[in-house]
Design a protein around this motif. Structure first.
Motif, PDB file in Angstrom:
ATOM      1  N   PRO A  33       4.818  42.794  14.084  1.00 14.12           N
ATOM      2  CA  PRO A  33       4.271  42.685  12.723  1.00 14.12           C
ATOM      3  C   PRO A  33       3.437  41.416  12.526  1.00 14.12           C
ATOM      4  O   PRO A  33       2.435  41.450  11.795  1.00 14.12           O
ATOM      5  CB  PRO A  33       5.518  42.664  11.840  1.00 14.12           C
ATOM      6  CG  PRO A  33       6.541  43.411  12.626  1.00 14.12           C
ATOM      7  CD  PRO A  33       6.285  43.027  14.047  1.00 14.12           C
ATOM      8  N   LEU A  34       3.815  40.311  13.175  1.00 15.61           N
ATOM      9  CA  LEU A  34       3.024  39.088  13.049  1.00 15.61           C
ATOM     10  C   LEU A  34       1.679  39.250  13.740  1.00 15.61           C
ATOM     11  O   LEU A  34       0.649  38.794  13.226  1.00 15.61           O
ATOM     12  CB  LEU A  34       3.787  37.904  13.643  1.00 15.61           C
ATOM     13  CG  LEU A  34       3.039  36.552  13.654  1.00 15.61           C
ATOM     14  CD1 LEU A  34       2.614  36.152  12.239  1.00 15.61           C
ATOM     15  CD2 LEU A  34       3.895  35.460  14.280  1.00 15.61           C
ATOM     16  N   ASN A  86       5.119  35.544   9.406  1.00 19.17           N
ATOM     17  CA  ASN A  86       4.720  36.872   8.935  1.00 19.17           C
ATOM     18  C   ASN A  86       4.923  37.006   7.436  1.00 19.17           C
ATOM     19  O   ASN A  86       4.103  37.613   6.736  1.00 19.17           O
ATOM     20  CB  ASN A  86       5.517  37.951   9.672  1.00 19.17           C
ATOM     21  CG  ASN A  86       5.040  39.347   9.327  1.00 19.17           C
ATOM     22  OD1 ASN A  86       3.855  39.651   9.418  1.00 19.17           O
ATOM     23  ND2 ASN A  86       5.963  40.206   8.908  1.00 19.17           N
ATOM     24  N   TYR A  87       6.024  36.422   6.912  1.00 20.40           N
ATOM     25  CA  TYR A  87       6.229  36.404   5.467  1.00 20.40           C
ATOM     26  C   TYR A  87       5.045  35.721   4.776  1.00 20.40           C
ATOM     27  O   TYR A  87       4.534  36.200   3.761  1.00 20.40           O
ATOM     28  CB  TYR A  87       7.512  35.639   5.128  1.00 20.40           C
ATOM     29  CG  TYR A  87       8.805  36.390   5.359  1.00 20.40           C
ATOM     30  CD1 TYR A  87       8.867  37.777   5.311  1.00 20.40           C
ATOM     31  CD2 TYR A  87       9.990  35.700   5.622  1.00 20.40           C
ATOM     32  CE1 TYR A  87      10.053  38.462   5.526  1.00 20.40           C
ATOM     33  CE2 TYR A  87      11.190  36.376   5.844  1.00 20.40           C
ATOM     34  CZ  TYR A  87      11.215  37.749   5.794  1.00 20.40           C
ATOM     35  OH  TYR A  87      12.391  38.412   6.006  1.00 20.40           O
ATOM     36  N   LEU A 105       1.882  35.165   5.878  1.00 24.75           N
ATOM     37  CA  LEU A 105       0.615  35.898   5.993  1.00 24.75           C
ATOM     38  C   LEU A 105       0.628  37.185   5.171  1.00 24.75           C
ATOM     39  O   LEU A 105      -0.425  37.669   4.743  1.00 24.75           O
ATOM     40  CB  LEU A 105       0.327  36.226   7.456  1.00 24.75           C
ATOM     41  CG  LEU A 105       0.020  35.043   8.384  1.00 24.75           C
ATOM     42  CD1 LEU A 105      -0.331  35.531   9.776  1.00 24.75           C
ATOM     43  CD2 LEU A 105      -1.132  34.202   7.839  1.00 24.75           C
ATOM     44  N   SER A 106       1.814  37.754   4.970  1.00 27.02           N
ATOM     45  CA  SER A 106       1.926  39.003   4.212  1.00 27.02           C
ATOM     46  C   SER A 106       2.020  38.773   2.710  1.00 27.02           C
ATOM     47  O   SER A 106       1.970  39.730   1.928  1.00 27.02           O
ATOM     48  CB  SER A 106       3.157  39.789   4.685  1.00 27.02           C
ATOM     49  OG  SER A 106       3.088  40.046   6.069  1.00 27.02           O
ATOM     50  N   ASP A 107       2.163  37.509   2.304  1.00 29.51           N
ATOM     51  CA  ASP A 107       2.252  37.173   0.881  1.00 29.51           C
ATOM     52  C   ASP A 107       0.926  37.523   0.198  1.00 29.51           C
ATOM     53  O   ASP A 107      -0.150  37.150   0.682  1.00 29.51           O
ATOM     54  CB  ASP A 107       2.554  35.677   0.736  1.00 29.51           C
ATOM     55  CG  ASP A 107       2.949  35.290  -0.682  1.00 29.51           C
ATOM     56  OD1 ASP A 107       2.189  35.610  -1.613  1.00 29.51           O
ATOM     57  OD2 ASP A 107       3.998  34.655  -0.846  1.00 29.51           O
ATOM     58  N   ILE A 108       0.982  38.221  -0.919  1.00 29.20           N
ATOM     59  CA  ILE A 108      -0.249  38.645  -1.597  1.00 29.20           C
ATOM     60  C   ILE A 108      -1.059  37.458  -2.110  1.00 29.20           C
ATOM     61  O   ILE A 108      -2.246  37.582  -2.417  1.00 29.20           O
ATOM     62  CB  ILE A 108       0.059  39.607  -2.766  1.00 29.20           C
ATOM     63  CG1 ILE A 108       0.961  38.937  -3.800  1.00 29.20           C
ATOM     64  CG2 ILE A 108       0.665  40.903  -2.258  1.00 29.20           C
ATOM     65  CD1 ILE A 108       1.161  39.776  -5.054  1.00 29.20           C
ATOM     66  N   GLN A 167       0.051  41.983  13.998  1.00 32.15           N
ATOM     67  CA  GLN A 167      -0.748  42.790  13.070  1.00 32.15           C
ATOM     68  C   GLN A 167      -1.295  41.941  11.929  1.00 32.15           C
ATOM     69  O   GLN A 167      -2.460  42.081  11.534  1.00 32.15           O
ATOM     70  CB  GLN A 167       0.116  43.932  12.514  1.00 32.15           C
ATOM     71  CG  GLN A 167       0.452  45.028  13.509  1.00 32.15           C
ATOM     72  CD  GLN A 167       1.327  46.105  12.898  1.00 32.15           C
ATOM     73  OE1 GLN A 167       2.341  45.809  12.280  1.00 32.15           O
ATOM     74  NE2 GLN A 167       0.938  47.359  13.063  1.00 32.15           N
ATOM     75  N   ALA A 168      -0.453  41.045  11.395  1.00 33.74           N
ATOM     76  CA  ALA A 168      -0.868  40.190  10.274  1.00 33.74           C
ATOM     77  C   ALA A 168      -1.982  39.238  10.698  1.00 33.74           C
ATOM     78  O   ALA A 168      -2.922  38.971   9.936  1.00 33.74           O
ATOM     79  CB  ALA A 168       0.335  39.404   9.745  1.00 33.74           C
ATOM     80  N   THR A 205      -5.225  41.119  10.910  1.00 32.95           N
ATOM     81  CA  THR A 205      -5.751  41.329   9.557  1.00 32.95           C
ATOM     82  C   THR A 205      -6.384  40.059   9.010  1.00 32.95           C
ATOM     83  O   THR A 205      -7.464  40.089   8.395  1.00 32.95           O
ATOM     84  CB  THR A 205      -4.624  41.794   8.617  1.00 32.95           C
ATOM     85  OG1 THR A 205      -4.077  43.013   9.110  1.00 32.95           O
ATOM     86  CG2 THR A 205      -5.140  41.998   7.205  1.00 32.95           C
TER      87      THR A 205
END
Length: 473
Positions: free
Chosen positions: A159-160, A363-364, A366-369, A162-163, A166
């Motif tokens: 997942p990281l 990952n948290y 980078l995934s933060d809006i 992928q982040a 992105t």
């Protein structure tokens, strides 16, 4: 000679090979003066990466167990072995060879002052706590991390990866395929793995002059020859690079073209394209360190990474350390899968583990809006500090004004940079790094302006102007 190595859990393979060779000498299977197989053949016989054998031989040579003779190969040291089952350690020689050099002594003196509240810390190469973006973390427990670890393979937490893919697509408008990404414990581990897996002792690497790469001991430890190529305001001078390529059979070109450390220089687009063409001509890979690439002050002026211009021949190194703090230790390498496989094997051979905890935390983030908003806010805050510094400094002192990143490269008006001058900087409480740490004789110092608040910047400029009046700046 039997080269079947008995594997043991949790013991790095290179240590097992060293133990096998040492015991074979002690029990008489390998005799003093006996020639060992070549590194390549030994790697095949044992079934390991050649970089592992290189490390084994380097450490055995350092201990005096073997000798490398140019033209004759590697032999068991007949000066020490065979006389005693337990060779006597030469403590005096060991201590003598480990003495810190003048550069290390200077940095130790600087570090000793870091806890002094009165100093101006323009030395530390990271953000101050008040600028590090704060991200809310979801509630989690130990089992969540155990479950997340199932999504980690030899290339890191999926997942990281992928982040990160992105993130690069958003900021640079090009794609780093997830299968071409490998997570590392920071940017320095990425460089270390490249040196261990892709280079051999004696290989030549071209870097910028000045460059932070001069300050990394890993090149000297690995026996890599660094050749500095001077820069101008467009970046590395390619005419001089070509001279080094022809003279020293350069194997890699390694540089950070965007907000270069320490000068802050950004390589122009025309120079980037010309660099790629030159390296393609001589079939030399480029290692691009883009540690500061996410920190332009004006995104509209951002230039494409070398990796975007030449995806096949550029190995790309990125990092989050300059954004969310160095303690997170998250970096990445983008390279062809075959190269990543070699780097992954080297990491396993060297027993360099990759913890799931910082990867999940990154990952948290980078995934933060709010990540892009906080990143934009960080850029604006650093830019404001840079603007304030240059407004105060005026034209009295020569500085290169960067378009992003942390650093200002301040050139001194003196002909040389002496120990007396560095002592003077320390004496007035300015902590900074001199040019000779970066392999450059030009009298200059590197200042981390992002590290300082406005009050500290004011004190810094006033102190620099006072030093200039005394002829020390």
């Amino acid at each position: 000679m039997n080269w079947d190595i008995e594997r043991a859990p949790k013991i790095p393979i290179y240590q097992l090979i060293m133990k096998h060779i040492t015991q074979s000498i002690q029990n008489g299977q390998l005799l003093p003066g006996e020639k060992l197989p070549s590194e390549r053949k030994l790697a095949t016989l044992i079934g390991v990466n050649r970089s592992t054998i290189v490390r084994v031989m380097s450490e055995l040579e350092a201990k005096g167990i073997i000798k490398r003779q140019q033209g004759s190969g590697t032999v068991v040291n007949d000066d020490r072995w065979g006389l005693s089952q337990e060779p006597i350690v030469d403590w005096h020689q060991l201590i003598k060879t480990q003495q810190p050099d003048e550069h290390r002594r200077l940095q130790d003196k600087i570090k000793a002052r870091l806890h002094d509240d009165t100093v101006i810390d323009a030395y530390t190469g990271e953000l101050p706590l008040d600028l590090v973006p704060a991200f809310a973390l979801p509630q989690s427990n130990w089992r969540d991390f155990i479950e997340a670890d199932k999504n980690q393979d030899d290339l890191g937490y999926f997942p990281l990866r992928q982040a990160i893919s992105t993130l690069v697509a958003q900021d640079y408008q090009f794609t780093l395929p997830v299968e071409h990404l490998m997570i590392t414990s920071g940017g320095h581990q990425a460089i270390f793995l490249i040196v261990q897996a892709l280079l051999n002792s004696g290989d030549a690497v071209a870097i910028c002059q000045p460059s932070f790469l001069y300050a990394l001991n890993l090149f000297q430890t690995a026996g890599i020859r660094l050749y500095g190529v001077p820069m101008d305001d467009q970046g590395m001078r390619l005419d001089l690079l070509e001279t080094e390529i022809l003279k020293h059979r350069v194997k890699l070109v390694m540089l950070n073209p965007t907000f270069q450390n320490p000068t802050g220089t950004t390589m122009s687009l025309a120079r980037r394209k010309a660099l790629i063409k030159l390296c393609q001509t001589y079939k030399i890979p480029i290692i691009e360190d883009d540690a500061f690439g996410l920190l332009p002050f004006d995104k509209r002026q951002n230039l494409p990474p070398l990796k975007k211009l030449d995806p096949q021949n550029v190995i790309y190194i990125g990092s989050l350390s300059k954004i969310i703090g160095s303690t997170t230790k998250i970096g990445w390498i983008s390279a062809p899968p075959a190269v990543l496989e070699k780097l992954s094997i080297a990491r396993q051979d060297l027993d360099l583990t990759l913890s799931i905890f910082p990867q999940v935390l990154a990952n948290y983030a980078l995934s933060d809006i709010t990540f892009q908003d906080k990143l934009a806010s960080l850029r604006a805050k650093i830019s404001a500090r840079m603007t304030y510094f240059f407004d105060l400094i005026g034209h009295d002192i020569t500085c290169h004004r960067p378009a992003g990143g942390f650093y200002v490269w301040l050139k001194l008006s003196t002909d040389t940079l002496t120990k007396k001058q560095m002592d003077a900087f320390l004496g007035v409480g300015i902590l900074c790094l001199p040019s000779f740490i970066f392999g450059d004789k030009t009298p200059a110092i590197r200042l981390n302006i992002a590290r300082l608040n406005f009050e500290e910047i004011t004190r810094l400029v006033e102190t620099l102007q006072e030093l200039k009046q005394t002829g020390l700046c």
